[in-house]
Design a protein around this motif. Structure first.
Motif, short mmCIF file in Angstrom:
data_model
loop_
_atom_site.label_atom_id
_atom_site.label_comp_id
_atom_site.label_asym_id
_atom_site.label_seq_id
_atom_site.Cartn_x
_atom_site.Cartn_y
_atom_site.Cartn_z
N ARG A 151 0.84 -1.21 0.00
CA ARG A 151 0.00 0.00 0.00
C ARG A 151 0.87 1.26 0.00
NH1 ARG A 151 -2.46 -4.08 -0.02
NH2 ARG A 151 -1.93 -3.74 -2.20
N LEU A 152 2.04 1.22 0.66
CA LEU A 152 2.93 2.39 0.68
C LEU A 152 3.41 2.75 -0.72
CD1 LEU A 152 5.04 1.71 3.92
CD2 LEU A 152 3.24 3.43 3.62
N VAL A 153 3.69 1.71 -1.53
CA VAL A 153 4.09 1.95 -2.93
C VAL A 153 2.95 2.64 -3.67
CG1 VAL A 153 4.76 0.85 -5.11
CG2 VAL A 153 5.68 -0.02 -2.95
N GLU A 154 1.73 2.13 -3.48
CA GLU A 154 0.55 2.71 -4.16
C GLU A 154 0.31 4.15 -3.71
OE1 GLU A 154 -2.57 -0.01 -3.18
OE2 GLU A 154 -1.67 -1.66 -4.31
N VAL A 155 0.46 4.39 -2.42
CA VAL A 155 0.27 5.75 -1.88
C VAL A 155 1.30 6.71 -2.48
CG1 VAL A 155 0.45 7.16 0.23
CG2 VAL A 155 -0.89 5.04 0.25
N GLY A 156 2.55 6.25 -2.59
CA GLY A 156 3.60 7.07 -3.20
C GLY A 156 3.28 7.44 -4.64
N ARG A 157 2.82 6.46 -5.40
CA ARG A 157 2.46 6.72 -6.82
C ARG A 157 1.29 7.69 -6.90
NH1 ARG A 157 3.16 0.44 -8.47
NH2 ARG A 157 5.43 0.48 -8.72
N ALA A 158 0.28 7.46 -6.05
CA ALA A 158 -0.91 8.32 -6.05
C ALA A 158 -0.55 9.75 -5.65
CB ALA A 158 -1.98 7.76 -5.11
N ALA A 159 0.52 9.90 -4.84
CA ALA A 159 0.94 11.24 -4.38
C ALA A 159 1.86 11.91 -5.39
CB ALA A 159 1.62 11.12 -3.03
N GLY A 160 2.05 11.28 -6.55
CA GLY A 160 2.79 11.92 -7.64
C GLY A 160 4.22 11.46 -7.81
N CYS A 161 4.60 10.39 -7.12
CA CYS A 161 5.96 9.88 -7.26
C CYS A 161 5.97 8.86 -8.41
CB CYS A 161 6.40 9.23 -5.95
SG CYS A 161 8.13 8.85 -5.97
N ALA A 162 6.52 9.26 -9.54
CA ALA A 162 6.44 8.43 -10.75
C ALA A 162 7.13 7.08 -10.59
CB ALA A 162 7.03 9.19 -11.93
N TYR A 163 8.26 7.06 -9.88
CA TYR A 163 8.99 5.80 -9.67
C TYR A 163 8.89 5.42 -8.20
CZ TYR A 163 12.59 2.20 -9.69
OH TYR A 163 13.26 0.99 -9.55
N ALA A 164 8.09 4.42 -7.90
CA ALA A 164 7.97 3.91 -6.54
C ALA A 164 8.15 2.41 -6.59
CB ALA A 164 6.60 4.28 -5.95
N GLN A 165 9.09 1.90 -5.80
CA GLN A 165 9.49 0.49 -5.91
C GLN A 165 9.51 -0.18 -4.55
OE1 GLN A 165 9.96 -0.31 -9.16
NE2 GLN A 165 9.86 -2.40 -8.44
N LEU A 166 9.03 -1.43 -4.51
CA LEU A 166 9.12 -2.26 -3.31
C LEU A 166 10.39 -3.09 -3.40
CD1 LEU A 166 7.49 -3.26 -0.73
CD2 LEU A 166 6.67 -5.12 -2.18
N VAL A 167 11.24 -3.02 -2.37
CA VAL A 167 12.46 -3.84 -2.35
C VAL A 167 12.54 -4.55 -1.00
CG1 VAL A 167 13.79 -2.46 -4.01
CG2 VAL A 167 13.93 -1.91 -1.57
N MET A 168 12.96 -5.81 -1.01
CA MET A 168 13.14 -6.56 0.23
C MET A 168 14.34 -6.02 1.01
SD MET A 168 11.32 -9.08 1.49
CE MET A 168 12.41 -10.30 2.19
N ARG A 169 15.41 -5.73 0.24
CA ARG A 169 16.62 -5.19 0.87
C ARG A 169 17.50 -4.54 -0.20
NH1 ARG A 169 19.21 -10.09 4.03
NH2 ARG A 169 20.52 -8.36 4.65
N ALA A 170 18.65 -4.00 0.20
CA ALA A 170 19.49 -3.19 -0.69
C ALA A 170 19.88 -3.91 -1.97
CB ALA A 170 20.74 -2.73 0.06
N SER A 171 20.10 -5.23 -1.88
CA SER A 171 20.54 -6.00 -3.05
C SER A 171 19.53 -5.99 -4.19
CB SER A 171 20.85 -7.45 -2.65
OG SER A 171 19.72 -8.03 -2.04
N GLU A 172 18.27 -5.60 -3.88
CA GLU A 172 17.22 -5.60 -4.92
C GLU A 172 17.03 -4.24 -5.59
OE1 GLU A 172 13.51 -7.13 -3.50
OE2 GLU A 172 14.35 -9.07 -2.94
N ILE A 173 17.79 -3.24 -5.17
CA ILE A 173 17.61 -1.90 -5.77
C ILE A 173 18.04 -1.92 -7.23
CG2 ILE A 173 18.36 0.52 -5.69
CD1 ILE A 173 18.78 0.12 -2.64
N ASP A 174 17.21 -1.37 -8.09
CA ASP A 174 17.51 -1.27 -9.52
C ASP A 174 18.22 0.06 -9.76
OD1 ASP A 174 17.58 -1.03 -12.25
OD2 ASP A 174 15.47 -1.48 -12.59
N TRP A 175 19.56 0.02 -9.72
CA TRP A 175 20.34 1.26 -9.80
C TRP A 175 20.20 1.94 -11.15
CZ3 TRP A 175 21.58 3.04 -5.28
CH2 TRP A 175 21.77 2.14 -4.22
#
Length: 318
Positions: A235-259
């Motif tokens: 839901r936090l990802v959805e809230v971020g997108r709805a608030a105008g954040c074009a790129y909002a991503q769910l990651v389990m931990r740092a190794s999953e970040i899409d740099w």
């Protein structure tokens, strides 16, 4: 020669991460292990976070899906999401030692449902089909006494016994804004429907969503640390997108970040779902520091002082 790092501002949302119910559930498993030794069995993931589950597993917790997987001579703990009434009833029938780690705010919804049922009302539950919390809440009442709606569109087709004798309850980890729309649809179709005296969506879910909304105007991207099966994190990802954040991503931990997806950005918001530990937030911050010249800004929208006691059986001397 050391490469010059590009500047980047990290906006850390607060509150974030563990809520009081998650904190209590993890403590329950740790105290049970101290009291009874390993193995202690846990029905379902105690909270929806792989790091937490793996850490407890290393200490001697054994995670199972159903009660029949638990030997009768070992203690069993029910997860923070709550369980249908049939589960503790079966544990009692088998004379098992069991500890219920259901979040007190979920238990509040269970009691609410029972109170309405006793008054002869049928329940409409707003929630996600198949989520453990929804299964647990619906399982408090006899079959057919709780009907589920997931969206405002579902309200138009839901079949109820008597439109004049209805009450609604909600899962505690929903989007505040989406739920308001579903409640409005229920009230429009069933004007006599009774709602909870106080919002069912828990303080932690509400606070974490509010902090994302506060961070959103400042950032080019939002990272939510949490698990794929964690309702409040998604839901936090959805809230971020709805608030105008074009790129909002769910990651389990740092190794999953899409740099690569973050190339060229100058500001990133970071938050964590209610079942994600702060150690994973620190790991993400460190990963950014390794790549950028980082400035950290805290955006705090509330201070949480909620604490829940563990059950008495675990407060007694080990």
């Amino acid at each position: 020669m050391e490469q010059i790092k590009a500047p980047l501002t990290l906006y850390l949302a607060a509150p974030r991460g563990f809520c009081a119910g998650v904190d209590r559930a993890i403590k329950i498993v740790e105290l049970a292990l101290a009291k009874w030794g390993a193995p202690v069995y846990v029905r379902h993931e105690i909270v929806h976070n792989k790091y937490v589950v793996d850490t407890l597993r290393e200490k001697g917790a054994v995670f199972v899906e159903e009660l029949d997987e638990v030997p009768g001579d070992r203690p069993v703990i029910f997860s923070a999401h709550g369980v249908p009434k049939a589960v503790p009833a079966e544990a009692a029938r088998r004379e098992m030692v069991y500890v219920d780690a259901t979040c007190p705010l979920v238990s509040k919804v269970h009691l609410e449902a029972e109170r309405h049922h006793a008054a002869g009302l049928q329940m409409v539950m707003i929630g996600h089909e198949g989520h453990p919390e929804v299964l647990g809440t619906m399982g408090q009442l006899p079959e057919g006494e709780v009907v589920l709606v997931e969206t405002a569109a579902d309200v138009a087709t839901v079949q109820v016994r008597d439109p004049a004798r209805l009450a609604y309850i909600t899962q505690t980890t929903l989007s505040v804004d989406d739920t308001a729309g579903i409640v409005a649809a229920l009230q429009a179709r069933f004007p006599a429907i009774t709602g909870p005296a106080k919002e069912d969506i828990c303080y932690a879910t509400t606070n974490r969503q509010a902090s994302v909304k506060a961070v959103a105007p400042h950032i080019d991207a939002l990272l939510v640390i949490g698990a794929e099966n964690s309702s409040n994190s998604k839901r936090l990802v959805e809230v971020g997108r709805a608030a105008g954040c074009a790129y909002a991503q769910l990651v389990m931990r740092a190794s999953e970040i899409d740099w690569r997806a973050l190339e060229g950005i100058r500001s990133v918001g970071v938050t964590a779902g209610a079942s994600a530990p702060e150690v994973l937030v620190n790991e993400v911050v460190d990963a950014f520091r390794a790549r950028y010249d980082v400035t950290v800004e805290i955006v705090e929208t509330a201070v949480e002082r909620v604490e829940f006691k563990v059950p008495r059986v675990l407060r007694e001397a080990v």
